[in-house]
Design a protein around this motif. Structure first.
Motif, PDB file in Angstrom:
ATOM      1  N   LYS A 165       0.806  -1.219   0.000  1.00 14.79           N
ATOM      2  CA  LYS A 165       0.000   0.000   0.000  1.00 14.79           C
ATOM      3  C   LYS A 165       0.841   1.273   0.000  1.00 14.79           C
ATOM      4  CE  LYS A 165      -3.784  -2.148   2.586  1.00 14.79           C
ATOM      5  NZ  LYS A 165      -4.654  -2.058   3.789  1.00 14.79           N
ATOM      6  N   TYR A 166       2.148   1.134   0.191  1.00 18.30           N
ATOM      7  CA  TYR A 166       2.967   2.308   0.418  1.00 18.30           C
ATOM      8  C   TYR A 166       4.101   2.466  -0.590  1.00 18.30           C
ATOM      9  CZ  TYR A 166       0.616   2.551   4.903  1.00 18.30           C
ATOM     10  OH  TYR A 166      -0.335   2.648   5.884  1.00 18.30           O
ATOM     11  N   ALA A 167       4.351   3.727  -0.957  1.00 17.31           N
ATOM     12  CA  ALA A 167       5.562   4.035  -1.694  1.00 17.31           C
ATOM     13  C   ALA A 167       6.755   3.814  -0.772  1.00 17.31           C
ATOM     14  CB  ALA A 167       5.524   5.490  -2.171  1.00 17.31           C
ATOM     15  N   MET A 168       7.826   3.298  -1.338  1.00 15.14           N
ATOM     16  CA  MET A 168       9.003   2.946  -0.553  1.00 15.14           C
ATOM     17  C   MET A 168      10.239   3.606  -1.129  1.00 15.14           C
ATOM     18  SD  MET A 168       8.022   0.869   1.906  1.00 15.14           S
ATOM     19  CE  MET A 168       9.599   0.189   2.419  1.00 15.14           C
ATOM     20  N   GLY A 169      11.252   3.712  -0.312  1.00 16.68           N
ATOM     21  CA  GLY A 169      12.492   4.312  -0.780  1.00 16.68           C
ATOM     22  C   GLY A 169      13.710   3.608  -0.225  1.00 16.68           C
ATOM     23  N   TRP A 170      14.813   3.789  -0.926  1.00 12.05           N
ATOM     24  CA  TRP A 170      16.134   3.392  -0.435  1.00 12.05           C
ATOM     25  C   TRP A 170      16.882   4.662  -0.042  1.00 12.05           C
ATOM     26  CZ3 TRP A 170      17.980  -1.214   0.849  1.00 12.05           C
ATOM     27  CH2 TRP A 170      17.374  -2.365   0.322  1.00 12.05           C
ATOM     28  N   PHE A 171      17.528   4.565   1.093  1.00 10.06           N
ATOM     29  CA  PHE A 171      18.285   5.671   1.645  1.00 10.06           C
ATOM     30  C   PHE A 171      19.722   5.199   1.882  1.00 10.06           C
ATOM     31  CE2 PHE A 171      14.481   8.123   2.989  1.00 10.06           C
ATOM     32  CZ  PHE A 171      13.520   7.137   2.855  1.00 10.06           C
ATOM     33  N   ILE A 230       9.997   4.324  -5.094  1.00  5.22           N
ATOM     34  CA  ILE A 230       9.103   3.654  -6.019  1.00  5.22           C
ATOM     35  C   ILE A 230       7.683   3.744  -5.477  1.00  5.22           C
ATOM     36  CG2 ILE A 230       9.472   1.402  -4.914  1.00  5.22           C
ATOM     37  CD1 ILE A 230       9.384   0.187  -7.788  1.00  5.22           C
ATOM     38  N   SER A 231       6.747   3.928  -6.363  1.00  2.31           N
ATOM     39  CA  SER A 231       5.348   4.023  -5.956  1.00  2.31           C
ATOM     40  C   SER A 231       4.849   2.669  -5.453  1.00  2.31           C
ATOM     41  CB  SER A 231       4.500   4.495  -7.136  1.00  2.31           C
ATOM     42  OG  SER A 231       4.578   3.564  -8.204  1.00  2.31           O
ATOM     43  N   TYR A 232       3.677   2.665  -4.826  1.00  2.65           N
ATOM     44  CA  TYR A 232       3.173   1.421  -4.231  1.00  2.65           C
ATOM     45  C   TYR A 232       2.969   0.327  -5.281  1.00  2.65           C
ATOM     46  CZ  TYR A 232      -1.489   2.372  -6.090  1.00  2.65           C
ATOM     47  OH  TYR A 232      -2.553   2.578  -6.932  1.00  2.65           O
ATOM     48  N   SER A 233       2.638   0.739  -6.496  1.00  2.00           N
ATOM     49  CA  SER A 233       2.388  -0.232  -7.566  1.00  2.00           C
ATOM     50  C   SER A 233       3.649  -0.574  -8.352  1.00  2.00           C
ATOM     51  CB  SER A 233       1.353   0.320  -8.535  1.00  2.00           C
ATOM     52  OG  SER A 233       1.867   1.459  -9.216  1.00  2.00           O
ATOM     53  N   GLY A 234       4.675   0.240  -8.191  1.00  2.00           N
ATOM     54  CA  GLY A 234       5.897   0.037  -8.972  1.00  2.00           C
ATOM     55  C   GLY A 234       5.907   0.761 -10.295  1.00  2.00           C
ATOM     56  N   SER A 235       4.866   1.501 -10.587  1.00  2.00           N
ATOM     57  CA  SER A 235       4.755   2.129 -11.896  1.00  2.00           C
ATOM     58  C   SER A 235       5.545   3.425 -12.018  1.00  2.00           C
ATOM     59  CB  SER A 235       3.283   2.415 -12.217  1.00  2.00           C
ATOM     60  OG  SER A 235       2.739   3.317 -11.273  1.00  2.00           O
ATOM     61  N   SER A 236       5.931   3.992 -10.885  1.00  2.00           N
ATOM     62  CA  SER A 236       6.645   5.269 -10.900  1.00  2.00           C
ATOM     63  C   SER A 236       7.882   5.172 -10.016  1.00  2.00           C
ATOM     64  CB  SER A 236       5.722   6.384 -10.398  1.00  2.00           C
ATOM     65  OG  SER A 236       6.393   7.617 -10.342  1.00  2.00           O
ATOM     66  N   THR A 237       8.982   5.719 -10.501  1.00  2.00           N
ATOM     67  CA  THR A 237      10.229   5.681  -9.735  1.00  2.00           C
ATOM     68  C   THR A 237      10.881   7.060  -9.692  1.00  2.00           C
ATOM     69  OG1 THR A 237      11.470   5.033 -11.705  1.00  2.00           O
ATOM     70  CG2 THR A 237      10.721   3.263 -10.240  1.00  2.00           C
ATOM     71  N   TYR A 238      11.735   7.222  -8.714  1.00  2.00           N
ATOM     72  CA  TYR A 238      12.514   8.446  -8.532  1.00  2.00           C
ATOM     73  C   TYR A 238      13.958   8.048  -8.226  1.00  2.00           C
ATOM     74  CZ  TYR A 238      14.844  12.018  -5.754  1.00  2.00           C
ATOM     75  OH  TYR A 238      15.781  12.884  -5.259  1.00  2.00           O
ATOM     76  N   TYR A 239      14.900   8.822  -8.778  1.00  2.00           N
ATOM     77  CA  TYR A 239      16.311   8.592  -8.485  1.00  2.00           C
ATOM     78  C   TYR A 239      16.998   9.917  -8.207  1.00  2.00           C
ATOM     79  CZ  TYR A 239      15.436   4.001 -10.468  1.00  2.00           C
ATOM     80  OH  TYR A 239      14.932   2.750 -10.714  1.00  2.00           O
TER      81      TYR A 239
END
Length: 120
Positions: A31-37, A51-60
């Motif tokens: 249910k949650y967007a997750m990140g690596w730190f 990454i968004s909860y569905s995996g469809s959107s990412t950020y770097y």
């Protein structure tokens, strides 16, 4: 209480690759967007990928763009970070958590992290 367990770190030479994993203890993972730190010695913790909860959107972050790939498997409650073309500047302890940019700053209790050391 949710537990986050990071693994996959190690010692690698410049240009090498590693794949990190983060096991999330709850079904709420999907249910949650997750990140690596990451947190390098003497520096503040910074988000490197999300990454968004569905995996469809990412950020770097600019520092890892084109080299790192974040992904998730909601069926396994697991988050991944594929790290290629590693550089000494990537040396840090890596953690996973909620994406605070989406949650308004809310985070789970931090796990122990996994140490990545890149030798020159």
């Amino acid at each position: 209480q949710v537990q986050l367990v990071e693994s996959g770190g190690g010692l690698v030479q410049t240009g090498g690759s590693l794949r990190l994993s983060c096991a999330h203890s709850s079904r709420t993972f999907s249910k949650y967007a997750m990140g690596w730190f990451r947190q390098a010695s003497g520096k503040e913790r910074e988000i490197v990928a999300a990454i968004s909860y569905s995996g469809s959107s990412t950020y770097y972050a600019d520092s890892v763009k084109g080299r790192f790939t974040i992904s998730r498997d909601n069926a396994k409650n697991t988050l991944y970070l594929q790290m290629n073309s590693l550089k000494p500047d990537d040396t840090a302890v890596y953690y996973c958590n909620l994406d605070p940019r989406v949650t308004g700053g809310s985070l789970e209790v931090w796990g122990q992290g996994t140490l990545v050391t890149v030798s020159s």
